[in-house]
Design an enzyme around this catalytic site. Structure first.
Site, PDB file in Angstrom:
ATOM      1  N   LYS A  11       0.817  -1.220   0.000  1.00 31.17           N
ATOM      2  CA  LYS A  11       0.000   0.000   0.000  1.00 31.17           C
ATOM      3  C   LYS A  11       0.848   1.265   0.000  1.00 31.17           C
ATOM      4  O   LYS A  11       0.500   2.275   0.609  1.00 31.17           O
ATOM      5  CB  LYS A  11      -0.987  -0.001   1.169  1.00 31.17           C
ATOM      6  CG  LYS A  11      -1.831  -1.268   1.295  1.00 31.17           C
ATOM      7  CD  LYS A  11      -2.425  -1.710  -0.028  1.00 31.17           C
ATOM      8  CE  LYS A  11      -3.408  -0.707  -0.630  1.00 31.17           C
ATOM      9  NZ  LYS A  11      -3.934  -1.142  -1.939  1.00 31.17           N
TER      10      LYS A  11
ATOM     11  N   SER B 226      -4.916   3.002   4.263  1.00 28.10           N
ATOM     12  CA  SER B 226      -5.101   2.348   2.979  1.00 28.10           C
ATOM     13  C   SER B 226      -5.074   0.827   3.136  1.00 28.10           C
ATOM     14  O   SER B 226      -5.893   0.108   2.549  1.00 28.10           O
ATOM     15  CB  SER B 226      -4.009   2.799   2.005  1.00 28.10           C
ATOM     16  OG  SER B 226      -4.126   2.147   0.763  1.00 28.10           O
TER      17      SER B 226
ATOM     18  N   ARG C 112       5.736   4.759   2.518  1.00 26.66           N
ATOM     19  CA  ARG C 112       4.692   5.783   2.434  1.00 26.66           C
ATOM     20  C   ARG C 112       4.459   6.360   3.816  1.00 26.66           C
ATOM     21  O   ARG C 112       4.688   5.684   4.819  1.00 26.66           O
ATOM     22  CB  ARG C 112       3.401   5.147   1.896  1.00 26.66           C
ATOM     23  CG  ARG C 112       2.223   6.098   1.715  1.00 26.66           C
ATOM     24  CD  ARG C 112       1.023   5.310   1.207  1.00 26.66           C
ATOM     25  NE  ARG C 112      -0.153   6.146   0.998  1.00 26.66           N
ATOM     26  CZ  ARG C 112      -1.347   5.668   0.612  1.00 26.66           C
ATOM     27  NH1 ARG C 112      -1.499   4.356   0.415  1.00 26.66           N
ATOM     28  NH2 ARG C 112      -2.373   6.485   0.449  1.00 26.66           N
TER      29      ARG C 112
END
Length: 322
Positions: free
Chosen positions: A23, A143, A135
Site C-alpha cells: 500500500k 489504505s 509511504r
C-alpha cells in the site's frame, strides 16, 4: 547462476528484489522496473514475464507478479529453495547476464524472516540490489485497513488498539533482551547492533515465539500472513536497520512514494543507477519522452472485495499520526 537446465537454458538467482512495502505504490514501481528492456520478472508461474496488454489496459497488477517465497515462516529452507527455483524463469545460457532478474513481493520488507533467509540461502545475497518504497505511515495504515477489510472485520479503533499494544510489547521484549545482551558493557539501543546469530535469536524470540507482539488475524503461514499489521508496518526504523545491517546501505535503496510523486523521472534515474541499468540510452528507454510516458501510467492493485470506506474519527487519525 543456479545451473544449466540443459545445454541451452539456465536459471539464475535474482539480481533485483523489490521488497516493499504494501500500500505504498509498489505495484507501480514494479511495473516501471519491468517495463525496462533489460529487466525480466520472476513470477509465480516461472517463465519470462512481461506486463500483459490486458493488464496494461486495466492499469492493474497481475496476481502472478508476486512470488511469496521467503516470507513463509513455517516452510523449511529446502521448500523455500524449491519454490524459488520453480518460479525462476529459464533463459538461454548464452544470454545469461544480458538481463536483470527481478523478484517482487511487497510484504518482504516488513516480515522479519525474509532478510535472514535470503542472507542464509542465496549465494549471491550480498550482490542483490534491494529496493523498497515506503509511504507516510498513517496514510499507509488507513489504505491497508481498507484494502484488507474484506477479511478483517475489526473496527479501525480496534485495529489501532491491537497494533499499539502489540508494538509496545515488542519494544519491551527487545529492550529486555538488549539489556541482557549488554551486561556490564555499553548499552545497545537496537537489536541489529547484536551479532547476526544473536540478532536473529532475539527477533525470533520476541516476534515469532510470542503471540502478543505481532498481528495474528490473517491466516498464519499463508499468502496473507501479517497482512493486517497496519500499525507496525509503518514503524520503518526496525525494517530499514534490519535490511541495512544484513546487506549494507550500498545494497538497499529506500525511498518514499511522496518523493517519487514530486519527481518521477529523477527518482527513476536514481533507481536505475542503483540497480545497475541505464534509464535512457542504447540499453534502456529510447528517450526521455518514452520514459515519461511509461511513468505517467499509474498501476493499482485495486480492492479485492470492494467495500464502502469506513469513516475514521479525528481522534483515531490523530492517534495514528502520533
Amino acid at each position: 547462476k543456479v545451473g544449466p537446465l540443459d545445454t541451452h537454458m539456465s536459471k539464475c538467482y535474482p539480481d533485483l528484489m523489490l521488497v516493499g512495502t504494501s500500500k505504498a505504490g509498489s505495484t507501480s514501481i514494479a511495473a516501471y522496473m519491468l517495463a525496462h528492456p533489460q529487466v525480466i520478472m520472476q513470477s509465480s508461474t516461472g517463465g519470462l514475464y512481461d506486463i500483459p496488454l490486458a493488464e496494461q489496459a486495466l492499469h492493474n497488477k497481475d496476481p502472478l507478479w508476486e512470488s511469496d517465497i521467503f516470507d513463509r515462516h513455517f516452510d523449511s529452507d529446502a521448500k523455500v529453495m524449491y519454490a524459488n527455483s520453480a518460479t525462476t524463469p529459464a533463459v538461454p545460457t548464452d544470454r545469461v547476464g544480458e538481463s536483470l532478474l527481478l523478484q517482487y513481493r511487497p510484504s518482504y520488507f516488513y516480515n522479519p524472516d525474509v532478510p535472514f533467509r535470503i542472507a542464509r540461502l542465496l549465494p549471491n545475497a550480498r550482490s542483490i540490489k534491494f529496493v523498497s518504497v515506503i509511504r507516510e505511515p498513517a496514510a499507509r495504515a488507513m489504505s491497508g485497513y481498507e484494502y484488507h477489510r474484506f477479511m478483517d472485520w475489526r473496527t479501525f479503533k480496534q485495529v489501532l488498539n491491537d497494533g499499539f499494544s502489540q508494538r509496545h510489547r515488542l519494544e519491551a521484549c527487545y529492550a529486555a533482551e538488549l539489556a541482557k545482551a549488554s551486561g556490564s558493557g555499553p548499552p545497545r539501543k537496537h537489536v541489529d547492533e547484536l551479532p547476526l546469530d544473536r540478532h536473529w535469536d532475539v527477533v525470533n524470540r520476541c516476534f515469532w515465539e510470542r503471540k502478543d507482539t505481532h498481528d495474528r488475524t490473517a491466516p498464519e503461514g499463508s499468502f496473507f500472513d501479517l497482512m493486517h499489521a497496519h500499525v507496525d508496518k509503518g514503524v520503518y526504523i526496525d525494517q530499514v536497520r534490519r535490511w541495512y545491517s544484513l546487506f549494507g546501505k550500498e545494497n538497499v535503496f529506500v525511498f518514499s512514494i511522496e518523493e517519487w510523486s514530486k519527481d518521477p523521472v529523477g527518482m527513476y534515474q536514481k533507481l536505475a543507477d542503483f540497480a545497475g541499468y541505464e534509464a535512457v540510452g542504447p540499453n534502456g528507454f529510447s528517450s526521455l519522452a518514452e520514459l515519461n510516458a511509461t511513468l505517467s501510467v499509474q498501476y493499482n492493485d485495486g480492492d479485492i472485495v470492494p467495500l464502502p470506506p469506513v469513516e475514521k474519527s479525528k481522534e483515531d487519525r490523530e492517534r495514528l499520526a502520533e
